[in-house]
Design a protein around this motif. Sequence first.
Motif, short mmCIF file in Angstrom:
data_model
loop_
_atom_site.label_atom_id
_atom_site.label_comp_id
_atom_site.label_asym_id
_atom_site.label_seq_id
_atom_site.Cartn_x
_atom_site.Cartn_y
_atom_site.Cartn_z
N TYR A 36 0.80 -1.14 -0.06
CA TYR A 36 -0.06 0.00 -0.03
C TYR A 36 0.77 1.15 0.02
CZ TYR A 36 -3.30 3.54 1.15
OH TYR A 36 -4.11 4.55 1.29
N TYR A 39 2.62 1.82 -3.35
CA TYR A 39 1.56 2.23 -4.45
C TYR A 39 1.13 3.71 -4.04
CZ TYR A 39 -3.02 3.38 -6.46
OH TYR A 39 -4.05 4.00 -7.06
N ARG A 43 2.31 6.76 -6.75
CA ARG A 43 0.91 7.43 -7.22
C ARG A 43 1.17 8.89 -6.67
NH1 ARG A 43 -3.86 6.45 -10.19
NH2 ARG A 43 -5.35 8.04 -9.51
#
Length: 148
Positions: A36, A39, A43
């Motif tokens: 997580y 990511y 991002r």
Amino acid sequence: FSFLFLCRALIFPLLIRAGKPTPFFTFLLALLFCVYNGYLQGRSLSNYAKYPSGWLRDPCFITGFIGWLVGMAINIHSDHILRNLRKPGETGYKIPRGGMFEYVSGANFFGEILEWFGFALACCTLESLAFALCTLFILGSRARQHHE
């Protein structure tokens, strides 16, 4: 950035000599956190962070990058010291010596905390700061336990 997570997740565990087994639930939580967070950081940096054209020459970026680099070097060297603390088959508690262990009892934790605060300073995003703070609280509590 992804290379560091790859090293930490795949290469580092292969270098560790047999030790105490890790509970599956702890492994699963760590894996989910890393996936997580990777990511979220990727991002954030690829889709939302906006930097001026001279950002790589900005003192904030340079200081953060140096902090990240020094923290990573401390972390890697400290992990090396810890991996080689005991001879094969040897058990029992040993106090690590050398490197930053001469100054702090949790040099590996200190290096990783420095690494991610440097990253946060270089990136100047809320997500990178959140990761640095999570690292501080999680590894800080582990460092305190190890020190005691």
